[in-house]
Design an enzyme around this catalytic site. Structure first.
Site, PDB file in Angstrom:
ATOM      1  N   ARG A 103      10.038   3.140  -2.288  1.00 44.38           N
ATOM      2  CA  ARG A 103      10.610   2.968  -3.427  1.00 44.38           C
ATOM      3  C   ARG A 103      10.090   1.406  -3.993  1.00 44.38           C
ATOM      4  O   ARG A 103       9.994   0.556  -3.374  1.00 44.38           O
ATOM      5  CB  ARG A 103      12.247   2.687  -3.000  1.00 44.38           C
ATOM      6  CG  ARG A 103      12.747   3.667  -2.116  1.00 44.38           C
ATOM      7  CD  ARG A 103      13.368   4.956  -3.057  1.00 44.38           C
ATOM      8  NE  ARG A 103      14.177   4.281  -4.188  1.00 44.38           N
ATOM      9  CZ  ARG A 103      14.808   5.014  -5.342  1.00 44.38           C
ATOM     10  NH1 ARG A 103      14.157   6.309  -5.521  1.00 44.38           N
ATOM     11  NH2 ARG A 103      15.463   4.396  -6.196  1.00 44.38           N
ATOM     12  N   ASN A 156       4.945  -6.811   2.732  1.00 45.34           N
ATOM     13  CA  ASN A 156       4.623  -5.238   2.405  1.00 45.34           C
ATOM     14  C   ASN A 156       3.346  -5.181   3.155  1.00 45.34           C
ATOM     15  O   ASN A 156       2.633  -6.190   3.229  1.00 45.34           O
ATOM     16  CB  ASN A 156       4.629  -4.978   1.013  1.00 45.34           C
ATOM     17  CG  ASN A 156       4.169  -3.483   0.839  1.00 45.34           C
ATOM     18  OD1 ASN A 156       4.642  -2.628   1.484  1.00 45.34           O
ATOM     19  ND2 ASN A 156       3.268  -3.129  -0.044  1.00 45.34           N
ATOM     20  N   HIS A 208      -0.043  -2.902   2.726  1.00 45.71           N
ATOM     21  CA  HIS A 208      -0.812  -1.875   1.926  1.00 45.71           C
ATOM     22  C   HIS A 208      -2.308  -1.702   2.330  1.00 45.71           C
ATOM     23  O   HIS A 208      -2.986  -2.549   2.746  1.00 45.71           O
ATOM     24  CB  HIS A 208      -1.067  -2.651   0.455  1.00 45.71           C
ATOM     25  CG  HIS A 208      -1.686  -2.023  -0.614  1.00 45.71           C
ATOM     26  ND1 HIS A 208      -0.736  -1.006  -1.350  1.00 45.71           N
ATOM     27  CD2 HIS A 208      -2.832  -1.746  -1.233  1.00 45.71           C
ATOM     28  CE1 HIS A 208      -1.657  -0.245  -2.231  1.00 45.71           C
ATOM     29  NE2 HIS A 208      -2.948  -0.838  -2.201  1.00 45.71           N
TER      30      HIS A 208
HETATM   31  C1  GRF Z   1       0.638   2.793   5.790  1.00 49.66           C
HETATM   32  O1  GRF Z   1      -0.561   3.185   5.450  1.00 49.66           O
HETATM   33  C2  GRF Z   1       1.117   1.487   4.707  1.00 49.66           C
HETATM   34  O2  GRF Z   1       0.133   0.917   4.588  1.00 49.66           O
HETATM   35  C3  GRF Z   1       1.467   2.340   3.334  1.00 49.66           C
HETATM   36  O3  GRF Z   1       2.299   3.487   3.897  1.00 49.66           O
HETATM   37  C4  GRF Z   1       1.736   3.835   5.047  1.00 49.66           C
HETATM   38  C5  GRF Z   1       2.926   3.852   6.134  1.00 49.66           C
HETATM   39  O4  GRF Z   1       2.669   4.583   7.223  1.00 49.66           O
HETATM   40  N1  GRF Z   1       2.374   1.425   2.830  1.00 49.66           N
HETATM   41  P1  GRF Z   1       3.698   4.533   8.454  1.00 49.66           P
HETATM   42  O5  GRF Z   1       5.068   5.077   8.033  1.00 49.66           O
HETATM   43  O6  GRF Z   1       3.864   3.037   9.015  1.00 49.66           O
HETATM   44  O7  GRF Z   1       3.129   5.450   9.390  1.00 49.66           O
END
Ligand code: GRF
Length: 218
Positions: free
Chosen positions: A93, A109, A111
């Site tokens: 979101r 966050n 990424h």
């Molecule tokens: C990860 O690759 C993170 O970097 C991105 O979304 C994915 C989430 O994976 N923002 P998980 O739900 O932590 O397994």
């Protein structure tokens, strides 16, 4: 220093959440995970939190007329739990500017690219299409612009000949699971501090997490 009270926000699988839960089992870890919030009832990560005895709540965005209404309900829940820091971990979101202003420099966050390269979605595809030879993951402070904000820590992984999206995604994800706990530890312990648009790491920092932060992870 008292452990910082952290809420993790998820929408799905929760593998980064699991990495944070595992790290926080250690009483000397500077943060404790006290709440997991999902915007989806079917998020697998909810079960992971429950296994670790962490409170969970679902705030379904479909029950709110506007983004701001959803974000206000989220803030209320986080305040009730007396949260210090928020970790986004696959939370799908976009947060309103108002929400972010309510939690200044308190939202982290992760990424799956070396920001500022490759913002938005399908970033592993973007990295492969650009032909970069190194990619990785970034933990940063959330600011209103998408995938922007002061960088706490990054982990680099090679892009190898013959890589496809699945292979690169798996290699980056493995690095994420080391990086996020290390970055949260730096930030929660105030070894990493926001100064304007950058994060300063204390000059005397020689923690073991430096290995996870700056070395290549295959
Ligand atoms: C990860 O690759 C993170 O970097 C991105 O979304 C994915 C989430 O994976 N923002 P998980 O739900 O932590 O397994």
């Amino acid at each position: 220093m008292a452990r910082r009270r952290v809420a993790v926000l998820i929408s799905g699988r929760g593998s980064n959440l699991l990495a944070l839960l595992k790290a926080a089992v250690d009483p000397s870890y500077p943060a404790e995970i006290v709440l997991v919030v999902s915007n989806r009832t079917d998020a697998q990560g909810l079960a992971r939190a429950q296994e670790y005895g962490v409170a969970t709540t679902v705030i379904d965005h479909k029950n709110f007329a506007t983004r701001e209404d959803f974000d206000a309900a989220l803030t209320e829940e986080l305040r009730r739990a007396e949260i210090d820091l928020i970790c986004l971990a696959g939370f799908m979101r976009v947060l309103s500017a108002e929400f972010i202003a309510n939690w200044p420099d308190r939202i982290l966050n992760i990424h799956p690219s070396l920001l500022p390269a490759f913002r938005g979605l399908n970033v592993q595809n973007q990295a492969l299409a650009a032909g970069v030879k190194i990619s990785g993951a970034t933990v940063h402070i959330v600011r209103p612009a998408l995938d922007d904000g002061p960088i706490i820590a990054q982990a680099a992984v090679p892009v190898l000949p013959g890589d496809d999206v699945e292979k690169l995604t798996a290699r980056i994800l493995a690095a994420e699971h080391k990086l996020y706990p290390a970055a949260l530890a730096l930030f929660a312990s105030k070894t990493a501090v926001v100064r304007g648009d950058q994060v300063d790491i204390a000059a005397d920092f020689q923690g073991l997490s430096a290995k996870a932060l700056y070395s290549f992870t295959v």
